[in-house]
Design a protein around this motif. Sequence first.
Motif, short mmCIF file in Angstrom:
data_model
loop_
_atom_site.label_atom_id
_atom_site.label_comp_id
_atom_site.label_asym_id
_atom_site.label_seq_id
_atom_site.Cartn_x
_atom_site.Cartn_y
_atom_site.Cartn_z
N ARG A 141 0.84 -1.19 0.00
CA ARG A 141 0.00 0.00 0.00
C ARG A 141 0.88 1.24 0.00
O ARG A 141 2.03 1.20 0.46
CB ARG A 141 -0.88 0.03 1.25
CG ARG A 141 -1.98 -1.00 1.30
CD ARG A 141 -2.66 -0.91 2.66
NE ARG A 141 -3.73 -1.89 2.81
CZ ARG A 141 -5.02 -1.63 2.65
NH1 ARG A 141 -5.39 -0.40 2.33
NH2 ARG A 141 -5.93 -2.56 2.83
N LEU B 169 -1.09 2.91 4.29
CA LEU B 169 -0.76 1.84 5.22
C LEU B 169 -0.81 2.33 6.66
O LEU B 169 -1.40 1.67 7.54
CB LEU B 169 0.62 1.27 4.89
CG LEU B 169 1.14 0.18 5.83
CD1 LEU B 169 0.25 -1.05 5.76
CD2 LEU B 169 2.58 -0.18 5.47
N THR C 172 -4.38 2.85 7.72
CA THR C 172 -5.08 1.59 7.99
C THR C 172 -4.68 1.02 9.35
O THR C 172 -5.52 0.54 10.11
CB THR C 172 -4.76 0.57 6.88
OG1 THR C 172 -5.15 1.10 5.61
CG2 THR C 172 -5.50 -0.73 7.12
N GLU D 135 -0.66 -6.81 6.48
CA GLU D 135 -1.86 -6.00 6.64
C GLU D 135 -2.67 -6.51 7.82
O GLU D 135 -2.66 -7.71 8.12
CB GLU D 135 -2.71 -6.02 5.36
CG GLU D 135 -2.01 -5.41 4.17
CD GLU D 135 -2.97 -5.16 3.01
OE1 GLU D 135 -4.17 -5.45 3.17
OE2 GLU D 135 -2.51 -4.67 1.96
N SER E 203 -8.35 -5.03 8.63
CA SER E 203 -8.35 -4.11 7.49
C SER E 203 -9.61 -4.22 6.62
O SER E 203 -10.26 -3.21 6.34
CB SER E 203 -7.10 -4.35 6.63
OG SER E 203 -7.12 -3.55 5.47
#
Length: 425
Positions: free
Chosen positions: A38, A43, A46, A206, A210
């Motif tokens: 990302r 990022l 998030t 991640e 998310s």
Amino acid sequence: MMAVINPKKIIREWLGIHDNAADPEFFVGTSPQAFRDRPRYNLQETIEDSLTAWRENPIARRIVSITTQYVIGKGIHFKAEQESDDRFLHQFWNHPLNRMDIRIHEWSDELCRSGNLFILLSSDPSGMSYVRAVPASQIQEIKSRDNDLEQPISFGILQPFSINQVPDSCSYGIRHFPAADRLDPTLEPAMLHFTVNRPVGAQWGEPDLSPLLRWISRYSNWLEDRARLNRYRNSFLFVVKARFGNEAQRLQRQQQLNAIPPAPGSILVTGEQEDWSVLSPQLESADANTDGLAMKKMIAAGAGIPLHFLAEPESENKTSAESAGESTYRHFEQRQKYFLWLISDLLQHTLARRAQIDPQINPDCSIQVTGDDISAADNLVLSEAGSKIGELMLQLTDREMISDEEALRIIYRFMGENKSIKAIG
């Protein structure tokens, strides 16, 4: 004269690699840049949103806590093959500055919240190591080898400034820590990086939350609106209709009623010139449960857990609930397997550092790391299978159809244990 074509030379020229660069063969099928990560701002946003959801939303916190409860369970145990190594690892594990039995729960939560776990290793002159997890929001950059992004070289950490420090306008206080190398360890501080939910071709993982953030937010807003409407559901307003000669008379009558409003349960007597009615909200809440359940299903599907894990029994019975939980247990088994490897890798690095000081430590010693059972039902099924197969094996050995060693091997197999059975003397 026929020219000789050198495929390696063509690849090197195509990639722009000089003779003193890394081996080009390792470039095939890889990229020196993490083009699937990302954007940096996205990022960080998030990760911060996941942390905020975990702090404020009970569903988000419950999803994270469920994952940790299944992955860690009652604890993690390990055993080194060499006695001196095992003794040192237990000293490291139980050291007051490490407290690993408590710290591993925090690490599992962090993997769920951010998808990344950065562990800073530091050692004292005796070779004892100490671990600290660094928030992913403080990691500004990850430098990797030119020919492989999965081999980090250093990590740039944003250092907070004290009150007495006044940084330059263009200085962000970034300090670089080298990546920990078990094959060439040093006692200087180094860092390990572990990820979950990382796409191929990316450096960063991640968060588990998310894909759920949008739906968790929608469900929270919907639930808050429903709570607000239901709070005022029993509220009402009196509407008085009458003929007034002018606006002043209407205002005077309204002021009289506001000064002495009718009490609930009282009797109200009016003349023919006034018509009283009640205005109350019409919620039309017949489909509210369906709407909320639909959003909760989306959250449960994204988290990979059944609805009854989120206090939503719906219409499930025991059989359907156990069937729905099967895929969830597989997910937790995969996460537990990764986390046990994480612990094993960390222990190997601590051994390598200690081996620089203590010659009795074998850095290549085998370490067996085990975790708690994911489901207690597995033990019941295995015990029943072991009991039934044990009776059958006893009959076969009495008739001398199989050997005692073979019977024990089969019994252990049905009980889910991988044991090396020696011949019985």
